[in-house]
Design a protein around this motif. Sequence first.
Motif, short mmCIF file in Angstrom:
data_model
loop_
_atom_site.label_atom_id
_atom_site.label_comp_id
_atom_site.label_asym_id
_atom_site.label_seq_id
_atom_site.Cartn_x
_atom_site.Cartn_y
_atom_site.Cartn_z
N ARG A 208 15.55 28.31 3.37
CA ARG A 208 15.20 27.54 2.21
C ARG A 208 15.41 25.92 2.88
NH1 ARG A 208 18.64 28.54 -3.08
NH2 ARG A 208 20.73 27.53 -1.71
N ILE A 209 14.25 25.14 2.45
CA ILE A 209 14.00 23.91 3.04
C ILE A 209 14.21 22.96 1.91
CG2 ILE A 209 12.48 24.74 4.76
CD1 ILE A 209 10.19 23.23 3.19
N SER A 210 14.31 23.27 0.70
CA SER A 210 14.50 22.29 -0.51
C SER A 210 15.28 23.01 -1.56
CB SER A 210 13.18 21.96 -0.85
OG SER A 210 13.08 20.82 -1.86
N PHE A 211 15.92 22.08 -2.32
CA PHE A 211 16.71 22.66 -3.49
C PHE A 211 16.70 21.26 -4.40
CE2 PHE A 211 20.05 23.25 -6.64
CZ PHE A 211 20.26 24.55 -6.62
N GLY A 212 16.19 21.72 -5.85
CA GLY A 212 16.12 20.59 -6.57
C GLY A 212 15.50 19.02 -6.17
N GLY A 213 14.85 19.17 -5.45
CA GLY A 213 14.04 17.99 -4.80
C GLY A 213 14.51 17.45 -3.57
N LEU A 214 15.53 17.85 -3.06
CA LEU A 214 16.37 17.30 -1.78
C LEU A 214 15.95 18.26 -0.75
CD1 LEU A 214 20.14 17.06 -3.18
CD2 LEU A 214 18.19 15.61 -3.50
N PHE A 215 15.82 17.72 0.27
CA PHE A 215 15.28 18.24 1.66
C PHE A 215 16.32 18.26 2.77
CE2 PHE A 215 11.80 17.23 -0.88
CZ PHE A 215 10.86 18.07 -0.95
N LEU A 216 16.38 19.59 3.44
CA LEU A 216 17.08 19.77 4.86
C LEU A 216 16.81 18.46 5.82
CD1 LEU A 216 17.35 23.35 5.71
CD2 LEU A 216 19.17 22.09 5.38
N ASN A 217 15.57 18.00 6.12
CA ASN A 217 15.01 17.21 7.10
C ASN A 217 15.55 17.94 8.37
OD1 ASN A 217 13.23 15.96 5.18
ND2 ASN A 217 14.95 14.65 4.27
N ASN A 218 16.21 16.71 8.87
CA ASN A 218 16.82 16.73 10.25
C ASN A 218 18.37 17.61 10.35
OD1 ASN A 218 14.46 15.73 11.26
ND2 ASN A 218 15.10 13.76 11.08
N LEU A 219 18.79 17.83 9.20
CA LEU A 219 20.14 18.57 9.28
C LEU A 219 20.25 19.68 10.03
CD1 LEU A 219 23.10 18.00 8.07
CD2 LEU A 219 22.49 19.54 6.22
N GLN A 220 21.07 19.58 11.22
CA GLN A 220 21.19 21.03 12.00
C GLN A 220 21.74 21.99 11.25
OE1 GLN A 220 22.77 19.47 15.82
NE2 GLN A 220 20.91 18.22 16.23
N ARG A 221 21.29 23.03 11.73
CA ARG A 221 21.78 24.47 11.65
C ARG A 221 23.35 24.46 11.75
NH1 ARG A 221 19.10 27.56 14.33
NH2 ARG A 221 17.67 28.28 13.13
N GLY A 222 24.19 24.86 10.95
CA GLY A 222 25.27 25.13 10.64
C GLY A 222 26.32 23.48 10.24
N LYS A 223 25.49 22.47 10.15
CA LYS A 223 26.10 21.09 9.88
C LYS A 223 25.93 20.89 8.47
CE LYS A 223 26.84 20.30 14.19
NZ LYS A 223 28.31 20.39 14.80
#
Length: 251
Positions: A208-223
């Motif tokens: 999942r890369i997005s929820f409610g208009g928010l994005f993961l972008n560069n957030l690393q796995r587990g962070k």
Amino acid sequence: MEERLQKILANAGVASRRKCEDLITAGKVTVNGKVVTELGIKADPAVDVITVSGKAIKQETKIYMMFNKPKGVITSVSDPKGRSVVTDYLKEVKERLYPVGRLDYDSEGLLLLTNDGDLAHKLTHPSHHVPKTYHATVERVPHGSALEKLAKGIKLEDGITAPAEVEYHDIDPEGKFATIAITIHEGRNRQVRRMFDAIHHPVTRLKRISFGGLFLNNLQRGKHRKLTKDELEKLREMAEGIKLPSAQDKE
């Protein structure tokens, strides 16, 4: 200001609203020394003394976190089998946080956590149609007509799915796999996996890369990180049913 008791408990970080309702009906909650078992009771947390299992609740500072959940982690605050859970990655956060919705054990990506039970309830309520975008890597390359079926709605054992936004994200030159960007507005159990099973292209990886208009972008796995003021405002607008622009892949 008076509010329903289960909402007060959820906002205080006791548990999800549904679990707070169970605590009330089980006789675990008191208001000013009197046991309350009816869900319609209201109270004022600024005036009334409210206890759960004999302990007075306190209004916690509201915390809103984004977490990049790894595969093989349970979307829960505890697990009887001793498996890794999402809160294992946020041990330095003092407030009790609860996941907003779910990502299954084999899935990864964006998960929100908060102790704001009211906002979490609104974001996961089916009537608000909060968009969630995934990258689904599937076996072989689905034909365009198969993706059109997903876009229009496809029959599953629990009914026809709502229309989805579906497009190719990456295609293996040898045709062994494809990654599809799919945005849904429902929250059925393992829905994306079941949708692709229905067109005979099983999912091998789901993020999942997005929820409610928010994005993961560069957030690393587990962070994890706190939401910004603008992100929180966008979520609150979404929770109130204000339609925002369609999610686009910003990775």
